[in-house]
Design an enzyme around this catalytic site. Structure first.
Site, PDB file in Angstrom:
ATOM      1  N   ASP A 164      33.004  46.345  41.570  1.00 36.84           N
ATOM      2  CA  ASP A 164      32.484  45.197  42.324  1.00 36.84           C
ATOM      3  C   ASP A 164      33.456  43.954  41.827  1.00 36.84           C
ATOM      4  O   ASP A 164      33.613  43.665  40.674  1.00 36.84           O
ATOM      5  CB  ASP A 164      31.244  44.890  42.260  1.00 36.84           C
ATOM      6  CG  ASP A 164      30.667  43.893  43.248  1.00 36.84           C
ATOM      7  OD1 ASP A 164      29.770  44.273  44.072  1.00 36.84           O
ATOM      8  OD2 ASP A 164      31.289  42.759  43.820  1.00 36.84           O
ATOM      9  N   LEU A 182      32.835  40.846  42.471  1.00 33.37           N
ATOM     10  CA  LEU A 182      31.963  39.690  42.356  1.00 33.37           C
ATOM     11  C   LEU A 182      32.139  38.604  43.308  1.00 33.37           C
ATOM     12  O   LEU A 182      31.710  37.344  43.130  1.00 33.37           O
ATOM     13  CB  LEU A 182      31.787  39.261  40.847  1.00 33.37           C
ATOM     14  CG  LEU A 182      31.129  40.310  39.771  1.00 33.37           C
ATOM     15  CD1 LEU A 182      31.202  39.717  38.531  1.00 33.37           C
ATOM     16  CD2 LEU A 182      29.887  40.868  40.166  1.00 33.37           C
ATOM     17  N   LYS A 228      31.139  38.309  46.171  1.00 32.88           N
ATOM     18  CA  LYS A 228      29.566  38.015  46.747  1.00 32.88           C
ATOM     19  C   LYS A 228      28.459  38.609  45.736  1.00 32.88           C
ATOM     20  O   LYS A 228      27.340  38.175  46.066  1.00 32.88           O
ATOM     21  CB  LYS A 228      29.400  38.825  48.262  1.00 32.88           C
ATOM     22  CG  LYS A 228      30.348  38.285  49.288  1.00 32.88           C
ATOM     23  CD  LYS A 228      29.971  37.090  49.904  1.00 32.88           C
ATOM     24  CE  LYS A 228      30.814  36.499  51.143  1.00 32.88           C
ATOM     25  NZ  LYS A 228      30.479  35.285  51.330  1.00 32.88           N
ATOM     26  N   ASN A 269      39.786  43.987  54.234  1.00 34.13           N
ATOM     27  CA  ASN A 269      38.980  44.573  53.175  1.00 34.13           C
ATOM     28  C   ASN A 269      38.376  45.987  53.602  1.00 34.13           C
ATOM     29  O   ASN A 269      38.112  46.650  52.742  1.00 34.13           O
ATOM     30  CB  ASN A 269      38.031  43.430  53.111  1.00 34.13           C
ATOM     31  CG  ASN A 269      37.279  43.462  51.581  1.00 34.13           C
ATOM     32  OD1 ASN A 269      37.788  44.415  50.865  1.00 34.13           O
ATOM     33  ND2 ASN A 269      36.121  42.953  51.650  1.00 34.13           N
ATOM     34  N   TYR A 283      33.741  42.787  62.770  1.00 35.31           N
ATOM     35  CA  TYR A 283      32.899  43.547  61.694  1.00 35.31           C
ATOM     36  C   TYR A 283      32.801  44.961  61.921  1.00 35.31           C
ATOM     37  O   TYR A 283      33.093  45.832  61.325  1.00 35.31           O
ATOM     38  CB  TYR A 283      31.961  42.679  61.313  1.00 35.31           C
ATOM     39  CG  TYR A 283      30.861  43.472  60.613  1.00 35.31           C
ATOM     40  CD1 TYR A 283      31.048  43.656  59.227  1.00 35.31           C
ATOM     41  CD2 TYR A 283      29.527  43.749  60.857  1.00 35.31           C
ATOM     42  CE1 TYR A 283      30.307  44.446  58.284  1.00 35.31           C
ATOM     43  CE2 TYR A 283      28.579  44.349  60.184  1.00 35.31           C
ATOM     44  CZ  TYR A 283      28.876  44.845  58.981  1.00 35.31           C
ATOM     45  OH  TYR A 283      28.007  45.591  58.302  1.00 35.31           O
ATOM     46  N   LYS A 342      34.214  48.701  60.657  1.00 29.51           N
ATOM     47  CA  LYS A 342      33.442  49.873  60.000  1.00 29.51           C
ATOM     48  C   LYS A 342      33.809  51.040  60.995  1.00 29.51           C
ATOM     49  O   LYS A 342      33.826  52.172  60.315  1.00 29.51           O
ATOM     50  CB  LYS A 342      31.646  49.369  60.208  1.00 29.51           C
ATOM     51  CG  LYS A 342      31.376  48.350  59.554  1.00 29.51           C
ATOM     52  CD  LYS A 342      31.331  48.994  57.925  1.00 29.51           C
ATOM     53  CE  LYS A 342      30.926  47.950  56.958  1.00 29.51           C
ATOM     54  NZ  LYS A 342      30.781  48.423  55.460  1.00 29.51           N
ATOM     55  N   LEU A 378      17.940  36.948  58.368  1.00 28.10           N
ATOM     56  CA  LEU A 378      16.725  36.043  59.091  1.00 28.10           C
ATOM     57  C   LEU A 378      15.755  35.885  57.794  1.00 28.10           C
ATOM     58  O   LEU A 378      15.145  34.901  57.644  1.00 28.10           O
ATOM     59  CB  LEU A 378      16.235  36.734  60.214  1.00 28.10           C
ATOM     60  CG  LEU A 378      14.964  35.936  60.815  1.00 28.10           C
ATOM     61  CD1 LEU A 378      15.552  34.347  61.139  1.00 28.10           C
ATOM     62  CD2 LEU A 378      14.565  36.631  61.968  1.00 28.10           C
TER      63      LEU A 378
HETATM   64  N1  LIG Z   1      22.660  43.718  54.786  1.00 29.41           N
HETATM   65  C1  LIG Z   1      22.310  44.331  56.001  1.00 29.41           C
HETATM   66  O1  LIG Z   1      21.364  44.049  56.761  1.00 29.41           O
HETATM   67  C2  LIG Z   1      23.533  45.353  56.319  1.00 29.41           C
HETATM   68  C3  LIG Z   1      23.350  46.092  57.585  1.00 29.41           C
HETATM   69  C4  LIG Z   1      24.328  47.200  58.091  1.00 29.41           C
HETATM   70  C5  LIG Z   1      25.458  47.453  57.101  1.00 29.41           C
HETATM   71  N2  LIG Z   1      25.455  46.772  56.050  1.00 29.41           N
HETATM   72  C6  LIG Z   1      26.572  46.993  55.008  1.00 29.41           C
HETATM   73  O2  LIG Z   1      26.124  47.445  53.679  1.00 29.41           O
HETATM   74  C7  LIG Z   1      27.063  47.220  52.782  1.00 29.41           C
HETATM   75  C8  LIG Z   1      26.251  46.046  51.684  1.00 29.41           C
HETATM   76  O3  LIG Z   1      25.765  44.991  52.268  1.00 29.41           O
HETATM   77  P1  LIG Z   1      25.023  43.940  51.426  1.00 29.41           P
HETATM   78  O4  LIG Z   1      24.032  43.125  52.391  1.00 29.41           O
HETATM   79  O5  LIG Z   1      24.428  44.635  50.287  1.00 29.41           O
HETATM   80  O6  LIG Z   1      26.241  43.027  51.314  1.00 29.41           O
HETATM   81  P2  LIG Z   1      26.822  42.247  49.757  1.00 29.41           P
HETATM   82  O7  LIG Z   1      27.821  41.271  50.261  1.00 29.41           O
HETATM   83  O8  LIG Z   1      25.602  41.794  49.230  1.00 29.41           O
HETATM   84  O9  LIG Z   1      27.562  43.466  49.091  1.00 29.41           O
HETATM   85  C9  LIG Z   1      29.079  43.880  49.189  1.00 29.41           C
HETATM   86  C10 LIG Z   1      29.541  43.814  47.779  1.00 29.41           C
HETATM   87  O10 LIG Z   1      30.658  44.212  47.901  1.00 29.41           O
HETATM   88  C11 LIG Z   1      31.549  43.608  46.757  1.00 29.41           C
HETATM   89  N3  LIG Z   1      32.895  43.522  47.761  1.00 29.41           N
HETATM   90  C12 LIG Z   1      33.341  43.105  48.558  1.00 29.41           C
HETATM   91  N4  LIG Z   1      34.689  43.466  48.962  1.00 29.41           N
HETATM   92  C13 LIG Z   1      35.156  44.060  47.704  1.00 29.41           C
HETATM   93  C14 LIG Z   1      36.413  44.435  47.246  1.00 29.41           C
HETATM   94  N5  LIG Z   1      37.424  44.398  47.957  1.00 29.41           N
HETATM   95  N6  LIG Z   1      36.308  45.211  46.121  1.00 29.41           N
HETATM   96  C15 LIG Z   1      35.427  45.051  45.203  1.00 29.41           C
HETATM   97  N7  LIG Z   1      34.011  44.513  45.511  1.00 29.41           N
HETATM   98  C16 LIG Z   1      33.976  44.054  46.763  1.00 29.41           C
HETATM   99  C17 LIG Z   1      30.972  42.029  47.058  1.00 29.41           C
HETATM  100  O11 LIG Z   1      31.294  41.252  45.980  1.00 29.41           O
HETATM  101  C18 LIG Z   1      29.383  42.450  47.061  1.00 29.41           C
HETATM  102  O12 LIG Z   1      28.819  42.493  45.780  1.00 29.41           O
HETATM  103  C19 LIG Z   1      28.200  46.427  53.419  1.00 29.41           C
HETATM  104  O13 LIG Z   1      29.267  47.393  53.682  1.00 29.41           O
HETATM  105  C20 LIG Z   1      27.565  46.218  54.884  1.00 29.41           C
HETATM  106  O14 LIG Z   1      28.473  45.827  55.670  1.00 29.41           O
HETATM  107  C21 LIG Z   1      24.591  45.817  55.385  1.00 29.41           C
END
Ligand SMILES: NC(=O)c1ccc[n+]([C@@H]2O[C@H](COP(=O)([O-])OP(=O)(O)OC[C@H]3O[C@@H](n4cnc5c(N)ncnc54)[C@H](O)[C@@H]3O)[C@@H](O)[C@H]2O)c1
Length: 255
Positions: A31, A33, A35, A91, A140, A144, A189
């Site tokens: 990661d 970090l 986010k 990304n 986005y 995907k 939300l």
């Molecule tokens: N949260 C939701 O409701 C939801 C819904 C559908 C899909 N998703 C997908 O699930 C996954 C996780 O979502 P989340 O809510 O935990 O998001 P999040 O932002 O909390 O987690 C994503 C993590 O990826 C890391 N990251 C991003 N780009 C990177 C890179 N280039 N190299 C290394 N690390 C990187 C960030 O630092 C972060 O820790 C994502 O792919 C998101 O698109 C989430």
């Protein structure tokens, strides 16, 4: 199995790691970090690094003898993806190619991918099944979908096996209270509602008032994050057990 989890310091990733580690898998977390939170990584070995760095990816896969990948790292803010599309193509697509190439180079056969219901776009019918046409309305969702298409192509050409999990909305936190949801900025939300209740924010907006529902507000499908985490464990183990590549929706089917 030796499993590389990308984005494991994020909301969903941290729950996935906990589930994999609890089931005796050896977990390596990558990661950047940007986010995520270091303290959310409650199991496995942590590497601070970026998917953009092919050397890091190859090194981890080689040295840790990685057998499977759970790929959660992504940029995932829908609004931002319409203001800065390049960031999302870089990304979520270009960096994704680095990951797939490293897998091929190091003979890593299995990948579980965090996809999204955003690949469907405006629903033509409800419930939305996996056969529903994909027609994303934002960058986005499109980024995907591109990655899903690459997965299918890498399977055809290199025999890489994948499960693509199209999540609806994730919610909740680990039952032991060690980890939870903490996005910055928060765009989801339920945490926003909780912040409002705690007096941490002045206003709360619920968008949309003309949906065909009782009060005109929209109905969303939420799935608990620990259920999502279990699905990742099942998917990676099933792939190793011979499951054919597949796409699954992960939601409740109930608003
Ligand atoms: N949260 C939701 O409701 C939801 C819904 C559908 C899909 N998703 C997908 O699930 C996954 C996780 O979502 P989340 O809510 O935990 O998001 P999040 O932002 O909390 O987690 C994503 C993590 O990826 C890391 N990251 C991003 N780009 C990177 C890179 N280039 N190299 C290394 N690390 C990187 C960030 O630092 C972060 O820790 C994502 O792919 C998101 O698109 C989430």
């Amino acid at each position: 199995m030796n499993i590389l989890v990308t984005g494991g310091a994020g909301y969903i990733g941290s729950h996935v790691i906990k589930e994999l580690a609890a089931n005796k898998h050896k977990v390596i977390v990558l990661d950047n970090l940007v986010k995520g939170h270091r303290q959310a990584v409650a199991g496995g070995r942590f590497v601070k690094g970026d998917l953009a760095n092919c050397e890091t990816l190859n090194q981890i896969m080689q040295e840790q003898q990685i057998e499977g990948v759970v790929h959660l790292a992504a940029s995932s803010l829908v609004g931002e993806s319409m203001e800065d599309p390049g960031k999302y193509y870089y990304n979520n697509v270009a960096n994704g190619i680095n990951l797939l190439e490293a897998m091929v180079n190091n003979d890593v056969k299995y990948i579980v991918f965090s996809s999204t219901a955003a690949v469907y776009g405006e629903p033509e019918e409800i419930p939305i099944t996996e056969e529903h046409p994909t027609n994303p309305t934002n960058t986005y969702g499109e980024s995907k979908l591109f990655f899903e298409k690459m997965l299918a192509r890498y399977e055809q050409i290199y025999g890489l096996k994948y499960v693509s999990l199209r999540y609806f909305n994730a919610a909740g936190a680990d039952i032991e209270g060690e980890i939870g949801e903490d996005h910055e900025p928060e765009s989801h939300l339920i945490p926003i509602v909780l912040q409002k209740i705690l007096g941490e924010r002045d206003e709360l907006y619920i968008f949309g008032d003309d949906y065909p529902t009782e009060d005109g507000s929209c109905v969303r499908d939420y799935i608990h994050v620990s259920d999502l985490a279990s699905a990742h464990l099942l998917a990676v183990e099933a792939l190793a057990g011979g499951l054919e590549s597949r796409v699954y929706n992960l939601g409740n089917g109930r608003g």
